[in-house]
Design a protein around this motif. Sequence first.
Motif, PDB file in Angstrom:
ATOM      1  N   VAL A  19       8.907   9.023   4.742  1.00 37.53           N
ATOM      2  CA  VAL A  19       9.563   8.828   6.033  1.00 37.53           C
ATOM      3  C   VAL A  19       9.399  10.049   6.931  1.00 37.53           C
ATOM      4  CG1 VAL A  19      11.799   8.416   7.143  1.00 37.53           C
ATOM      5  CG2 VAL A  19      11.205   7.180   5.051  1.00 37.53           C
ATOM      6  N   LEU A  20       9.468  11.226   6.344  1.00 33.83           N
ATOM      7  CA  LEU A  20       9.419  12.463   7.129  1.00 33.83           C
ATOM      8  C   LEU A  20       8.011  12.895   7.518  1.00 33.83           C
ATOM      9  CD1 LEU A  20      12.122  14.516   5.230  1.00 33.83           C
ATOM     10  CD2 LEU A  20      12.279  13.622   7.563  1.00 33.83           C
ATOM     11  N   GLU A  21       7.029  12.583   6.705  1.00 38.54           N
ATOM     12  CA  GLU A  21       5.683  13.131   6.915  1.00 38.54           C
ATOM     13  C   GLU A  21       4.732  12.196   7.647  1.00 38.54           C
ATOM     14  OE1 GLU A  21       4.452  14.283   3.002  1.00 38.54           O
ATOM     15  OE2 GLU A  21       6.026  15.808   2.835  1.00 38.54           O
ATOM     16  N   GLN A  22       5.136  10.981   7.885  1.00 39.20           N
ATOM     17  CA  GLN A  22       4.254  10.020   8.554  1.00 39.20           C
ATOM     18  C   GLN A  22       4.915   9.502   9.823  1.00 39.20           C
ATOM     19  OE1 GLN A  22       2.696   6.881   6.045  1.00 39.20           O
ATOM     20  NE2 GLN A  22       2.896   8.145   4.214  1.00 39.20           N
ATOM     21  N   PRO A  23       4.100   9.057  10.780  1.00 36.32           N
ATOM     22  CA  PRO A  23       4.692   8.384  11.946  1.00 36.32           C
ATOM     23  C   PRO A  23       5.464   7.151  11.456  1.00 36.32           C
ATOM     24  CG  PRO A  23       2.357   8.831  12.308  1.00 36.32           C
ATOM     25  CD  PRO A  23       2.648   9.155  10.873  1.00 36.32           C
ATOM     26  N   PRO A  24       6.501   6.750  12.173  1.00 36.57           N
ATOM     27  CA  PRO A  24       7.373   5.664  11.695  1.00 36.57           C
ATOM     28  C   PRO A  24       6.644   4.379  11.291  1.00 36.57           C
ATOM     29  CG  PRO A  24       8.345   6.720  13.595  1.00 36.57           C
ATOM     30  CD  PRO A  24       6.982   7.315  13.439  1.00 36.57           C
ATOM     31  N   ALA A  25       5.705   3.905  12.085  1.00 36.62           N
ATOM     32  CA  ALA A  25       5.015   2.656  11.742  1.00 36.62           C
ATOM     33  C   ALA A  25       4.180   2.826  10.475  1.00 36.62           C
ATOM     34  CB  ALA A  25       4.148   2.199  12.904  1.00 36.62           C
ATOM     35  N   ALA A  26       3.517   3.964  10.331  1.00 35.75           N
ATOM     36  CA  ALA A  26       2.723   4.232   9.125  1.00 35.75           C
ATOM     37  C   ALA A  26       3.635   4.398   7.913  1.00 35.75           C
ATOM     38  CB  ALA A  26       1.874   5.486   9.319  1.00 35.75           C
ATOM     39  N   ALA A  27       4.771   5.041   8.101  1.00 42.34           N
ATOM     40  CA  ALA A  27       5.723   5.213   7.003  1.00 42.34           C
ATOM     41  C   ALA A  27       6.222   3.853   6.520  1.00 42.34           C
ATOM     42  CB  ALA A  27       6.888   6.095   7.444  1.00 42.34           C
ATOM     43  N   LEU A  28       6.521   2.959   7.445  1.00 41.99           N
ATOM     44  CA  LEU A  28       6.987   1.625   7.072  1.00 41.99           C
ATOM     45  C   LEU A  28       5.901   0.886   6.289  1.00 41.99           C
ATOM     46  CD1 LEU A  28       9.201  -0.499   7.125  1.00 41.99           C
ATOM     47  CD2 LEU A  28       8.340  -1.232   9.366  1.00 41.99           C
ATOM     48  N   ALA A  29       4.647   0.987   6.740  1.00 41.94           N
ATOM     49  CA  ALA A  29       3.541   0.340   6.031  1.00 41.94           C
ATOM     50  C   ALA A  29       3.394   0.926   4.622  1.00 41.94           C
ATOM     51  CB  ALA A  29       2.248   0.503   6.817  1.00 41.94           C
ATOM     52  N   THR A  30       3.504   2.232   4.501  1.00 45.72           N
ATOM     53  CA  THR A  30       3.405   2.883   3.187  1.00 45.72           C
ATOM     54  C   THR A  30       4.551   2.442   2.288  1.00 45.72           C
ATOM     55  OG1 THR A  30       2.301   4.801   4.160  1.00 45.72           O
ATOM     56  CG2 THR A  30       3.317   5.113   1.998  1.00 45.72           C
ATOM     57  N   LEU A  31       5.753   2.386   2.833  1.00 47.93           N
ATOM     58  CA  LEU A  31       6.898   1.934   2.045  1.00 47.93           C
ATOM     59  C   LEU A  31       6.695   0.506   1.551  1.00 47.93           C
ATOM     60  CD1 LEU A  31       9.764   3.431   4.240  1.00 47.93           C
ATOM     61  CD2 LEU A  31       9.175   4.126   1.901  1.00 47.93           C
ATOM     62  N   ARG A  32       6.165  -0.343   2.394  1.00 48.19           N
ATOM     63  CA  ARG A  32       5.929  -1.741   2.006  1.00 48.19           C
ATOM     64  C   ARG A  32       4.873  -1.846   0.905  1.00 48.19           C
ATOM     65  NH1 ARG A  32       6.306  -4.212   8.126  1.00 48.19           N
ATOM     66  NH2 ARG A  32       8.559  -4.602   8.064  1.00 48.19           N
ATOM     67  N   ALA A  33       3.970  -0.868   0.845  1.00 48.90           N
ATOM     68  CA  ALA A  33       2.918  -0.872  -0.177  1.00 48.90           C
ATOM     69  C   ALA A  33       3.319  -0.099  -1.436  1.00 48.90           C
ATOM     70  CB  ALA A  33       1.644  -0.261   0.408  1.00 48.90           C
ATOM     71  N   THR A  34       4.514   0.467  -1.451  1.00 51.71           N
ATOM     72  CA  THR A  34       4.977   1.278  -2.578  1.00 51.71           C
ATOM     73  C   THR A  34       5.964   0.472  -3.408  1.00 51.71           C
ATOM     74  OG1 THR A  34       4.730   3.274  -1.219  1.00 51.71           O
ATOM     75  CG2 THR A  34       6.103   3.456  -3.198  1.00 51.71           C
ATOM     76  N   PRO A  35       5.608   0.135  -4.660  1.00 55.11           N
ATOM     77  CA  PRO A  35       6.512  -0.661  -5.491  1.00 55.11           C
ATOM     78  C   PRO A  35       7.898  -0.023  -5.680  1.00 55.11           C
ATOM     79  CG  PRO A  35       4.329  -0.602  -6.465  1.00 55.11           C
ATOM     80  CD  PRO A  35       4.319   0.371  -5.316  1.00 55.11           C
ATOM     81  N   ALA A  36       7.947   1.286  -5.786  1.00 56.53           N
ATOM     82  CA  ALA A  36       9.232   1.976  -5.993  1.00 56.53           C
ATOM     83  C   ALA A  36      10.161   1.837  -4.790  1.00 56.53           C
ATOM     84  CB  ALA A  36       8.993   3.449  -6.295  1.00 56.53           C
ATOM     85  N   ALA A  37       9.620   1.409  -3.658  1.00 54.74           N
ATOM     86  CA  ALA A  37      10.424   1.280  -2.438  1.00 54.74           C
ATOM     87  C   ALA A  37      11.120  -0.070  -2.329  1.00 54.74           C
ATOM     88  CB  ALA A  37       9.544   1.511  -1.215  1.00 54.74           C
ATOM     89  N   ALA A  38      10.957  -0.947  -3.301  1.00 50.35           N
ATOM     90  CA  ALA A  38      11.544  -2.293  -3.230  1.00 50.35           C
ATOM     91  C   ALA A  38      13.053  -2.267  -2.983  1.00 50.35           C
ATOM     92  CB  ALA A  38      11.197  -3.094  -4.479  1.00 50.35           C
ATOM     93  N   PRO A  39      13.843  -1.443  -3.704  1.00 47.17           N
ATOM     94  CA  PRO A  39      15.282  -1.430  -3.419  1.00 47.17           C
ATOM     95  C   PRO A  39      15.598  -0.955  -1.992  1.00 47.17           C
ATOM     96  CG  PRO A  39      14.824  -0.323  -5.507  1.00 47.17           C
ATOM     97  CD  PRO A  39      13.514  -0.591  -4.849  1.00 47.17           C
ATOM     98  N   PHE A  40      14.845   0.026  -1.529  1.00 47.50           N
ATOM     99  CA  PHE A  40      15.034   0.525  -0.162  1.00 47.50           C
ATOM    100  C   PHE A  40      14.721  -0.573   0.844  1.00 47.50           C
ATOM    101  CE2 PHE A  40      13.101   2.197   3.692  1.00 47.50           C
ATOM    102  CZ  PHE A  40      14.118   2.994   4.179  1.00 47.50           C
TER     103      PHE A  40
END
Length: 141
Positions: free
Chosen positions: A17-38
């Motif tokens: 969240v801190l190191e990427q632009p917001p839209a890219a961070a959201l895309a990365t979170l969606r592609a990260t299995p560990a981010a499912a609860p978030f």
Amino acid sequence: MADGADAATRLGLAAIVLEQPPAAALATLRATPAAAPFLAQLAVFLHRHGHRCMVEAEWLHPRWVEAPHQVIESLAGYLRAGSGCDAVSAAIVQAEEERLAATAAVEERLNPWQRRYFHWPLGRLQRFCRRATTASTSSSS
């Protein structure tokens, strides 16, 4: 939102969240299995508050549900604040205590008949105005 920032920290997602632009961070979170609860917590937040946006009075701005990266941008602010999330929670508790004290102070000065007519509009006002409480923030942010 403070709870969302806490979840991102707890799940080790804060750097995304801190190191990427917001839209890219959201895309990365969606592609990260560990981010499912978030992401599940984010979905609940958007279901409840997705009609809002950064500039609510201007209808040309997309709502959070239409542009969820805006929420990620706000979460980054909470993360940058660090212990600010605790400060937000403390401020909410303090505001609730002040609200209850102010209500009690007014009630002391009213007779029973006046108290009845004080509580009717007060109840309507509280029902229709957004009011942050520790109970609502823990499930909605």
